[in-house]
Design a protein around this motif. Structure first.
Motif, PDB file in Angstrom:
ATOM      1  N   SER A 172      -5.164   0.769  -0.911  1.00  0.00           N
ATOM      2  CA  SER A 172      -3.614   1.413  -0.763  1.00  0.00           C
ATOM      3  C   SER A 172      -1.983   0.852  -0.458  1.00  0.00           C
ATOM      4  O   SER A 172      -1.132   1.275  -0.413  1.00  0.00           O
ATOM      5  CB  SER A 172      -3.820   2.541   0.475  1.00  0.00           C
ATOM      6  OG  SER A 172      -3.841   1.994   1.728  1.00  0.00           O
ATOM      7  N   HIS A 174      -1.314  -1.675  -2.225  1.00  0.00           N
ATOM      8  CA  HIS A 174      -1.023  -2.135  -3.772  1.00  0.00           C
ATOM      9  C   HIS A 174       0.242  -1.130  -4.577  1.00  0.00           C
ATOM     10  O   HIS A 174      -0.034  -0.139  -4.660  1.00  0.00           O
ATOM     11  CB  HIS A 174      -2.796  -2.602  -5.126  1.00  0.00           C
ATOM     12  CG  HIS A 174      -2.930  -3.200  -4.646  1.00  0.00           C
ATOM     13  ND1 HIS A 174      -3.723  -4.387  -5.412  1.00  0.00           N
ATOM     14  CD2 HIS A 174      -3.233  -3.847  -2.911  1.00  0.00           C
ATOM     15  CE1 HIS A 174      -4.918  -5.433  -4.475  1.00  0.00           C
ATOM     16  NE2 HIS A 174      -4.046  -5.099  -3.375  1.00  0.00           N
ATOM     17  N   GLY A 175       1.285  -2.018  -4.903  1.00  0.00           N
ATOM     18  CA  GLY A 175       2.310  -1.189  -5.989  1.00  0.00           C
ATOM     19  C   GLY A 175       3.203  -0.722  -4.345  1.00  0.00           C
ATOM     20  O   GLY A 175       4.341  -0.523  -5.388  1.00  0.00           O
ATOM     21  N   ARG A 176       3.097  -0.858  -3.228  1.00  0.00           N
ATOM     22  CA  ARG A 176       3.811  -0.216  -2.300  1.00  0.00           C
ATOM     23  C   ARG A 176       5.033  -1.702  -1.813  1.00  0.00           C
ATOM     24  O   ARG A 176       4.693  -3.155  -2.640  1.00  0.00           O
ATOM     25  CB  ARG A 176       3.167  -0.158  -0.103  1.00  0.00           C
ATOM     26  CG  ARG A 176       2.580   0.980  -1.259  1.00  0.00           C
ATOM     27  CD  ARG A 176       2.245   1.097  -0.169  1.00  0.00           C
ATOM     28  NE  ARG A 176       2.995   2.397   0.941  1.00  0.00           N
ATOM     29  CZ  ARG A 176       2.227   2.718   2.478  1.00  0.00           C
ATOM     30  NH1 ARG A 176       1.316   1.888   3.107  1.00  0.00           N
ATOM     31  NH2 ARG A 176       3.593   3.245   2.623  1.00  0.00           N
ATOM     32  N   SER A 177       6.406  -0.980  -1.243  1.00  0.00           N
ATOM     33  CA  SER A 177       7.670  -1.954  -1.775  1.00  0.00           C
ATOM     34  C   SER A 177       8.221  -2.249  -0.043  1.00  0.00           C
ATOM     35  O   SER A 177       8.500  -1.121   0.920  1.00  0.00           O
ATOM     36  CB  SER A 177       8.527  -1.708  -2.761  1.00  0.00           C
ATOM     37  OG  SER A 177       8.010  -1.418  -4.021  1.00  0.00           O
ATOM     38  N   THR A 199       2.854 -10.390  -3.334  1.00  0.00           N
ATOM     39  CA  THR A 199       2.189  -9.450  -4.145  1.00  0.00           C
ATOM     40  C   THR A 199       0.455 -10.412  -4.088  1.00  0.00           C
ATOM     41  O   THR A 199      -0.568  -9.020  -3.806  1.00  0.00           O
ATOM     42  CB  THR A 199       2.529  -9.944  -5.555  1.00  0.00           C
ATOM     43  OG1 THR A 199       4.204  -9.500  -5.144  1.00  0.00           O
ATOM     44  CG2 THR A 199       1.942  -8.685  -6.470  1.00  0.00           C
ATOM     45  N   GLY A 203      -0.372  -7.174  -2.734  1.00  0.00           N
ATOM     46  CA  GLY A 203      -0.222  -5.631  -3.584  1.00  0.00           C
ATOM     47  C   GLY A 203       1.026  -6.206  -3.759  1.00  0.00           C
ATOM     48  O   GLY A 203       1.978  -4.813  -4.006  1.00  0.00           O
ATOM     49  N   ARG A 205       5.475  -5.086  -2.926  1.00  0.00           N
ATOM     50  CA  ARG A 205       6.989  -5.598  -3.424  1.00  0.00           C
ATOM     51  C   ARG A 205       7.559  -5.426  -2.942  1.00  0.00           C
ATOM     52  O   ARG A 205       7.914  -5.218  -1.786  1.00  0.00           O
ATOM     53  CB  ARG A 205       6.871  -4.686  -4.424  1.00  0.00           C
ATOM     54  CG  ARG A 205       6.086  -4.765  -6.147  1.00  0.00           C
ATOM     55  CD  ARG A 205       5.977  -4.251  -7.361  1.00  0.00           C
ATOM     56  NE  ARG A 205       6.279  -2.490  -6.565  1.00  0.00           N
ATOM     57  CZ  ARG A 205       5.703  -1.625  -7.714  1.00  0.00           C
ATOM     58  NH1 ARG A 205       6.035  -1.469  -8.728  1.00  0.00           N
ATOM     59  NH2 ARG A 205       6.145  -0.910  -7.201  1.00  0.00           N
TER      60      ARG A 205
END
Length: 424
Positions: A172, A174-177, A199, A203, A205
């Protein structure tokens, strides 16, 4: 044995107490037969560091006395080329529970250790005050070449969760900033990070914002939004009425700016370079604003601690809820007690009486010497407490490890609101 003793400190702490401890440390080493060299005064400036470097040549043993907290610059400048282990001597925190930090010596030793180990050096830790028998024995051994051993990683493991549940939780992320404001504070090596590694491992950013861009956002906050946040903050913590409204209004503007930036970019967390620019250019520290965001479910980190953000998001994904970054400032192995501290960026829901907690940072409280006064937030007397070390950086060539500890708060140290109180 020829011993180079370098006493490091920072002037924002209780330098009179730090100097006294350093003098006691030197006296004990001399009493034990060491030929002690090195500056007698505390090493606190670049000029002090340059002068101290001349005492290292020809020393059989180097002892850095962490008389108070200091950033890692002295360690890196003095010991980067040191082949033998550096003995870091940290003192116990002399102030009473609830008072400001007088020395923060152990935290300074942790920071020195992180910086030197990451750069390929070796360190050993001696923890305790000069009058303690165990300190005397450890120094006697060190003067014969027998340094304290390097600690081993904990081997105990609790019951493991279902593997698939954990993988789903971690996926969950992955892709969060993570929102990152500014550069790392000077000498805070754990606040440096590798975005590619972040990353690769999590995962995650990064959404970067410079200090100047952050201040421009604060200045652009409209008066209506600022007043609305002011009223909401006072309603949540009525004791804010006791503070200078001008200062509370400044932190309200910071809160609005951070909240809008976080919402616009759907940030999972916000890590801020909280000093020195905020207090020197805006006149307030952002701790209160970070506290407000944390209370709204967005984990926040001072000192631009990006790996700390990754840790907090990991805990959140695994079901821990909101967490708080703290430093280990004192240990009492006899009582099996560890004391944590940090400034007031904790969610106010962590306060022992949330309705009376005063978010720190409208103006970071200090005494006449510029030393920080105690934080407003206190943990409640319910728990358990789960801890993951804050000062562990990630090394791309090393195996990744996470160490989690579980503890119970010390009873009788904190208060809860009585039944029926207005905050309930």
């Amino acid at each position: 044995m020829k011993v180079a003793m370098i006493p490091t400190a920072r002037p924002t702490f209780a330098v009179d107490v730090a100097q006294q401890r350093a003098d006691q440390a030197r006296a004990l080493l001399t009493e034990l037969g060491a030929q002690v060299r090195g500056p007698r005064e505390l090493v606190m400036t670049p000029e002090d560091i340059g002068a101290a470097a001349g005492h290292l040549q020809g020393a059989d043993l180097v002892i850095n006395v962490c008389a108070s907290f200091s950033d890692a610059n002295p360690a890196l400048q003095l010991y980067a080329d040191q082949q033998a282990p550096v003995l870091l001597w940290a003192f116990r925190e002399p102030g009473p529970v609830g008072d400001r930090l007088w020395l923060n010596s152990l935290c300074g030793a942790n920071l020195f250790g992180h910086a030197l180990a990451r750069s390929g050096g070796q360190v050993r830790l001696l923890y305790g005050d000069p009058e303690e028998d165990q300190v005397r024995r450890a120094l006697q051994a060190a003067l014969t070449g027998d340094l304290p051993p390097a600690p081993a990683l904990p081997s105990a493991a609790g019951e493991r969760a279902d593997t698939e549940d954990v993988r789903t939780a971690l996926a969950s992320l992955h892709g969060r900033s993570i929102g990152v404001i500014g550069d790392p504070p000077p000498g805070f090596t754990p606040s440096e990070y590798d975005p590619d590694l972040l990353t690769q491992v999590f995962g995650l950013r990064v959404q970067q914002l410079s200090i100047d861009e952050a201040f421009a956002r604060v200045e652009a906050v409209g008066s209506e939004a600022q007043h609305e946040e002011f009223r909401a903050a006072v309603a949540a913590q009525p004791s804010l009425d006791d503070l200078d409204p001008t200062e509370v209004s400044k932190h309200a503007a910071i809160t609005v700016a951070l909240r809008e930036w976080s919402g616009t970019h759907d940030l999972a967390s916000v890590a801020v370079r909280c000093w020195p620019e905020f207090p020197t250019r805006v006149g307030v520290c952002p701790c209160s604003s970070l506290s407000r965001l944390a209370g709204e479910g967005v984990p926040t980190q001072c000192e631009r601690d990006v790996y700390g953000a990754a840790t907090m998001l990991t805990l959140q994904a695994l079901g821990a809820g909101m967490s708080y970054l703290v430093d280990t400032v004192d240990l009492d192995t006899g009582r099996n007690v560890v004391r944590f501290w940090h400034c007031g960026s904790a969610a106010t829901t962590f306060g022992c009486r949330p309705c009376q907690r005063r978010p720190v940072g409208a103006l970071q409280p200090q005494d006449r010497r510029g030393r920080q006064l105690p934080p407003a937030h206190r943990a409640g007397d319910h728990g358990p407490v789960h801890r993951r070390p804050r000062r562990r950086g990630l090394a791309p060539t090393d195996r990744q490890r996470a160490v989690t500890a579980r503890a119970e708060p010390v009873p009788g140290q904190h208060r809860r609101c009585p039944p029926g109180h207005r905050c309930q």
